[in-house]
Design an enzyme around this catalytic site. Structure first.
Site, PDB file in Angstrom:
ATOM      1  N   THR A 165      20.999 -57.248  74.440  1.00  0.00           N
ATOM      2  CA  THR A 165      20.573 -57.824  75.974  1.00  0.00           C
ATOM      3  C   THR A 165      19.623 -56.989  76.593  1.00  0.00           C
ATOM      4  O   THR A 165      19.296 -55.812  76.189  1.00  0.00           O
ATOM      5  CB  THR A 165      22.294 -57.776  76.838  1.00  0.00           C
ATOM      6  OG1 THR A 165      21.830 -58.084  78.036  1.00  0.00           O
ATOM      7  CG2 THR A 165      22.593 -56.198  76.609  1.00  0.00           C
TER       8      THR A 165
ATOM      9  N   GLU B 253      19.697 -56.110  79.519  1.00  0.00           N
ATOM     10  CA  GLU B 253      20.545 -55.093  80.397  1.00  0.00           C
ATOM     11  C   GLU B 253      20.329 -53.564  80.025  1.00  0.00           C
ATOM     12  O   GLU B 253      20.405 -52.808  81.045  1.00  0.00           O
ATOM     13  CB  GLU B 253      22.027 -55.632  80.635  1.00  0.00           C
ATOM     14  CG  GLU B 253      22.085 -57.019  80.984  1.00  0.00           C
ATOM     15  CD  GLU B 253      23.570 -57.242  82.114  1.00  0.00           C
ATOM     16  OE1 GLU B 253      23.977 -56.268  82.476  1.00  0.00           O
ATOM     17  OE2 GLU B 253      23.858 -58.279  82.261  1.00  0.00           O
TER      18      GLU B 253
ATOM     19  N   TYR C 152      29.246 -52.241  80.869  1.00  0.00           N
ATOM     20  CA  TYR C 152      28.796 -53.217  79.631  1.00  0.00           C
ATOM     21  C   TYR C 152      27.494 -52.749  79.066  1.00  0.00           C
ATOM     22  O   TYR C 152      27.282 -52.538  77.870  1.00  0.00           O
ATOM     23  CB  TYR C 152      28.894 -54.292  80.259  1.00  0.00           C
ATOM     24  CG  TYR C 152      28.016 -55.565  79.434  1.00  0.00           C
ATOM     25  CD1 TYR C 152      28.350 -55.845  78.097  1.00  0.00           C
ATOM     26  CD2 TYR C 152      26.792 -56.082  79.880  1.00  0.00           C
ATOM     27  CE1 TYR C 152      27.773 -56.674  77.543  1.00  0.00           C
ATOM     28  CE2 TYR C 152      25.997 -56.899  78.893  1.00  0.00           C
ATOM     29  CZ  TYR C 152      26.513 -57.224  77.827  1.00  0.00           C
ATOM     30  OH  TYR C 152      25.740 -57.991  77.016  1.00  0.00           O
TER      31      TYR C 152
HETATM   32  P1  NAD Z   1      31.248 -64.104  74.626  1.00  0.00           P
HETATM   33  O1  NAD Z   1      31.840 -62.973  75.465  1.00  0.00           O
HETATM   34  O2  NAD Z   1      30.994 -65.513  74.868  1.00  0.00           O
HETATM   35  O3  NAD Z   1      31.688 -63.918  72.982  1.00  0.00           O
HETATM   36  C1  NAD Z   1      32.003 -62.613  72.408  1.00  0.00           C
HETATM   37  C2  NAD Z   1      32.820 -63.269  71.248  1.00  0.00           C
HETATM   38  O4  NAD Z   1      33.029 -62.149  70.401  1.00  0.00           O
HETATM   39  C3  NAD Z   1      34.163 -64.048  71.429  1.00  0.00           C
HETATM   40  O5  NAD Z   1      34.335 -64.862  70.548  1.00  0.00           O
HETATM   41  C4  NAD Z   1      35.154 -62.815  71.103  1.00  0.00           C
HETATM   42  O6  NAD Z   1      36.257 -63.306  70.579  1.00  0.00           O
HETATM   43  C5  NAD Z   1      34.247 -62.073  70.132  1.00  0.00           C
HETATM   44  N1  NAD Z   1      34.960 -60.473  70.150  1.00  0.00           N
HETATM   45  C6  NAD Z   1      35.182 -59.737  70.957  1.00  0.00           C
HETATM   46  N2  NAD Z   1      35.620 -58.586  70.331  1.00  0.00           N
HETATM   47  C7  NAD Z   1      35.618 -58.826  69.085  1.00  0.00           C
HETATM   48  C8  NAD Z   1      35.886 -57.779  68.096  1.00  0.00           C
HETATM   49  N3  NAD Z   1      36.100 -56.439  68.414  1.00  0.00           N
HETATM   50  N4  NAD Z   1      35.518 -58.285  66.777  1.00  0.00           N
HETATM   51  C9  NAD Z   1      35.236 -59.440  66.481  1.00  0.00           C
HETATM   52  N5  NAD Z   1      35.201 -60.494  67.723  1.00  0.00           N
HETATM   53  C10 NAD Z   1      35.199 -59.965  68.874  1.00  0.00           C
HETATM   54  O7  NAD Z   1      29.793 -63.620  74.381  1.00  0.00           O
HETATM   55  P2  NAD Z   1      28.641 -64.187  74.308  1.00  0.00           P
HETATM   56  O8  NAD Z   1      27.969 -64.425  75.815  1.00  0.00           O
HETATM   57  O9  NAD Z   1      28.303 -65.045  73.269  1.00  0.00           O
HETATM   58  O10 NAD Z   1      27.558 -63.142  74.000  1.00  0.00           O
HETATM   59  C11 NAD Z   1      27.333 -62.693  72.341  1.00  0.00           C
HETATM   60  C12 NAD Z   1      26.628 -61.471  72.336  1.00  0.00           C
HETATM   61  O11 NAD Z   1      25.073 -61.649  72.868  1.00  0.00           O
HETATM   62  C13 NAD Z   1      26.919 -60.304  72.823  1.00  0.00           C
HETATM   63  O12 NAD Z   1      26.767 -59.263  71.785  1.00  0.00           O
HETATM   64  C14 NAD Z   1      26.252 -60.061  74.218  1.00  0.00           C
HETATM   65  O13 NAD Z   1      26.123 -58.720  74.383  1.00  0.00           O
HETATM   66  C15 NAD Z   1      24.707 -60.717  73.873  1.00  0.00           C
HETATM   67  N6  NAD Z   1      24.073 -61.205  74.821  1.00  0.00           N
HETATM   68  C16 NAD Z   1      24.574 -62.098  75.479  1.00  0.00           C
HETATM   69  C17 NAD Z   1      23.741 -62.682  76.647  1.00  0.00           C
HETATM   70  C18 NAD Z   1      24.225 -63.585  77.383  1.00  0.00           C
HETATM   71  O14 NAD Z   1      23.592 -64.113  78.624  1.00  0.00           O
HETATM   72  N7  NAD Z   1      25.605 -64.288  77.596  1.00  0.00           N
HETATM   73  C19 NAD Z   1      22.529 -62.272  76.820  1.00  0.00           C
HETATM   74  C20 NAD Z   1      22.058 -61.665  75.890  1.00  0.00           C
HETATM   75  C21 NAD Z   1      22.645 -60.965  74.907  1.00  0.00           C
HETATM   76  O1  DAU Z   2      21.128 -60.219  81.119  1.00  0.00           O
HETATM   77  C1  DAU Z   2      21.740 -60.432  79.835  1.00  0.00           C
HETATM   78  C2  DAU Z   2      23.353 -60.533  80.379  1.00  0.00           C
HETATM   79  O2  DAU Z   2      23.508 -61.846  80.998  1.00  0.00           O
HETATM   80  C3  DAU Z   2      24.350 -60.594  79.148  1.00  0.00           C
HETATM   81  O3  DAU Z   2      24.147 -59.214  78.392  1.00  0.00           O
HETATM   82  C4  DAU Z   2      25.859 -60.523  79.774  1.00  0.00           C
HETATM   83  O4  DAU Z   2      26.548 -60.425  78.456  1.00  0.00           O
HETATM   84  C5  DAU Z   2      25.910 -61.992  80.628  1.00  0.00           C
HETATM   85  O5  DAU Z   2      27.289 -61.768  80.951  1.00  0.00           O
HETATM   86  C6  DAU Z   2      24.924 -61.846  81.700  1.00  0.00           C
HETATM   87  O6  DAU Z   2      24.962 -60.732  82.515  1.00  0.00           O
HETATM   88  P1  DAU Z   2      25.198 -61.062  84.295  1.00  0.00           P
HETATM   89  O7  DAU Z   2      25.857 -60.180  84.872  1.00  0.00           O
HETATM   90  O8  DAU Z   2      23.553 -60.801  84.703  1.00  0.00           O
HETATM   91  O9  DAU Z   2      25.524 -62.545  84.231  1.00  0.00           O
HETATM   92  P2  DAU Z   2      26.598 -63.343  85.284  1.00  0.00           P
HETATM   93  O10 DAU Z   2      26.602 -64.523  84.940  1.00  0.00           O
HETATM   94  O11 DAU Z   2      27.836 -62.525  85.457  1.00  0.00           O
HETATM   95  O12 DAU Z   2      25.997 -62.752  86.721  1.00  0.00           O
HETATM   96  C7  DAU Z   2      24.636 -63.294  87.036  1.00  0.00           C
HETATM   97  C8  DAU Z   2      24.288 -63.166  88.314  1.00  0.00           C
HETATM   98  O13 DAU Z   2      25.093 -63.834  89.287  1.00  0.00           O
HETATM   99  C9  DAU Z   2      24.486 -61.608  88.591  1.00  0.00           C
HETATM  100  O14 DAU Z   2      23.296 -61.217  89.457  1.00  0.00           O
HETATM  101  C10 DAU Z   2      25.695 -61.684  89.348  1.00  0.00           C
HETATM  102  C11 DAU Z   2      25.746 -62.955  90.087  1.00  0.00           C
HETATM  103  N1  DAU Z   2      27.031 -63.479  90.035  1.00  0.00           N
HETATM  104  C12 DAU Z   2      28.036 -63.835  89.270  1.00  0.00           C
HETATM  105  C13 DAU Z   2      29.333 -64.272  89.350  1.00  0.00           C
HETATM  106  C14 DAU Z   2      29.999 -64.357  88.044  1.00  0.00           C
HETATM  107  C15 DAU Z   2      27.348 -64.293  91.346  1.00  0.00           C
HETATM  108  O15 DAU Z   2      26.810 -64.021  92.506  1.00  0.00           O
HETATM  109  N2  DAU Z   2      28.691 -64.722  91.782  1.00  0.00           N
HETATM  110  C16 DAU Z   2      29.522 -64.787  90.641  1.00  0.00           C
HETATM  111  O16 DAU Z   2      30.539 -65.341  90.793  1.00  0.00           O
END
Ligand code: NAD
Ligand code: DAU
Length: 359
Positions: A133, A135, A159
């Protein structure tokens, strides 16, 4: 040929599996612990598809991972598995340390042992791709340039600190042992199958349910949004042609303040699903207490990925967010299942069946 993905029942991993199998006949073994964020219903379209093998399990379970590698002999591992929600990490960091740090460490150890016994071109071609990420780089002020790959690490939440630790372990396994790793650091994703605890899906489902739309603090925090299928295409490209040991930042060139995102979602819902009383959805917006330690701005410089590997996002924010809102309108059952808890009951009844038919 086969690849192993971890966390492939979550938001990005499941989109990756679906896209991969729509474009290739190379099979996928999908190892997922099925935490609250993992959803087998997302993968329902692959049930009975011999190219997809689902294994319920933890990346930290070395014996299980060892047996999966021995049985399926993947040419690559793509590690999506993680605890991913910042707010949950603030309330309860333990799982983040266990999965994101200890789990990644165990996965690396088993992958190293597996890779070290490979030979010839099979060994040369093996890859461990770690999905991370933006982050990990911390927070930017308004005028600062976007994060490049050499930006210092400055994680601010449990995180992001746990993801930073996992990135360092991946780097060290390449530097010390020669494990052929690749790391991607991506910005905020959005799109289908996004668990409705994250900003965009939460706003859509709350709006439709007539609930308030909680904006943290002043709502002027900036994120760089990328449609999830563009993230998946970037990972495919890095896996295919990325230079071993390198880091690639992935982003949408699309910085937007949260409040603008919420207004866009409301305007699309006004157009696509107008309220019976004719009032605009934006009237449901409320300001709530800010997230502790809330990062102000993320922005990704994805120019390395473009210049080296020719990747650019296919979706604009306008096209991607419209597709996303339409997907949530068309899939109320998926939303209801993940929200109600019925989904978890369903998993405990059904996952053995899925293992048996697909594993
Ligand atoms: P998510 O929370 O939707 O999914 C995570 C998945 O991992 C789930 O299916 C969960 O069951 C599985 N999991 C959790 N712990 C586990 C374990 N110990 N062993 C096996 N499986 C396990 O997450 P996501 O949003 O799909 O993110 C996937 C990856 O991408 C993560 O590594 C996250 O850090 C990274 N990422 C996410 C975002 C985003 O915006 N969502 C952005 C950049 C990077
Ligand atoms: O930047 C990549 C990351 O983006 C990933 O690594 C994380 O797994 C993913 O969850 C996401 O993190 P954020 O914290 O940026 O995402 P989130 O959707 O939780 O929040 C986005 C922005 O919106 C953040 O500034 C917090 C704000 N927010 C979030 C929620 C859930 C609100 O204002 N209200 C809310 O209810």
């Amino acid at each position: 040929m086969t690849i192993l993905i971890t966390g492939g029942a979550g938001f990005i991993g499941s989109n990756f599996a679906l896209d991969w199998l729509a474009q290739s006949d190379e099979s996928i073994v999908n190892l997922d612990k099925l935490t609250y964020a993992g959803n087998l219903e997302t993968l329902a379209g692959l049930r009975g598809d011999a190219r997809h093998t689902f294994v319920k399990g933890d990346i930290g379970d070395a014996e299980l991972v060892k047996s999966v590698l021995a049985k399926h002999q993947p040419r690559a591992i793509v590690n999506f598995a993680a605890e991913s929600h910042v707010d949950r990490s603030i309330h309860s960091p333990e799982d983040f340390i266990q999965t994101n740090i200890v789990g990644t460490f165990r996965l690396l150890e088993v992958a190293r042992a597996f890779w070290s016994h490979l030979e010839g071109n099979v060994k040369k071609g093996f890859r461990f791709l770690h999905v991370s990420t933006d982050e990990v780089y911390g927070s930017l002020t308004a005028g600062e340039p976007a994060f490049g790959e050499t930006h210092r690490y400055e994680p601010n939440s449990p995180y992001s600190a746990s993801k930073a630790a996992s990135d360092h372990l991946v780097r060290a396994y390449h530097h010390t042992y020669g494990l052929p790793v690749l790391t991607t650091n991506c910005s905020n994703n959005y799109g289908p199958y996004h668990f409705p605890e994250k900003l965009i899906p939460l706003m859509i489902v709350n709006a439709l349910a007539g609930k308030s739309l909680p904006v943290y603090g002043d709502g002027l925090q900036v994120r760089d949004w990328l449609y999830v299928k563009d993230h998946c295409s970037a990972i495919r490209r890095v896996l295919e042609a990325g230079r071993v040991g390198e880091v690639y930042n992935v982003g949408g060139w699309n910085e937007k303040p949260n409040i603008e995102i919420v207004h866009t979602v409301c305007a699309l819902l006004d157009e696509l699903r107008p309220k019976a009383d004719g009032k605009p959805y934006k009237e449901q917006i409320t300001t709530v207490k800010d997230r502790p330690g809330h990062d102000r701005r993320y922005a990704i410089d994805a120019s390395k990925l473009e210049s080296e590997l020719g990747w650019r996002p296919a979706e604009t924010f306008e096209s991607g967010i419209r597709k996303t809102v339409k997907w949530y309108l068309a899939n109320p059952d998926w939303v209801a299942n993940v929200q109600s808890g019925a989904y978890r009951d369903w998993v405990s009844r059904q996952y053995d069946l899925v293992d048996a038919t697909q594993g």
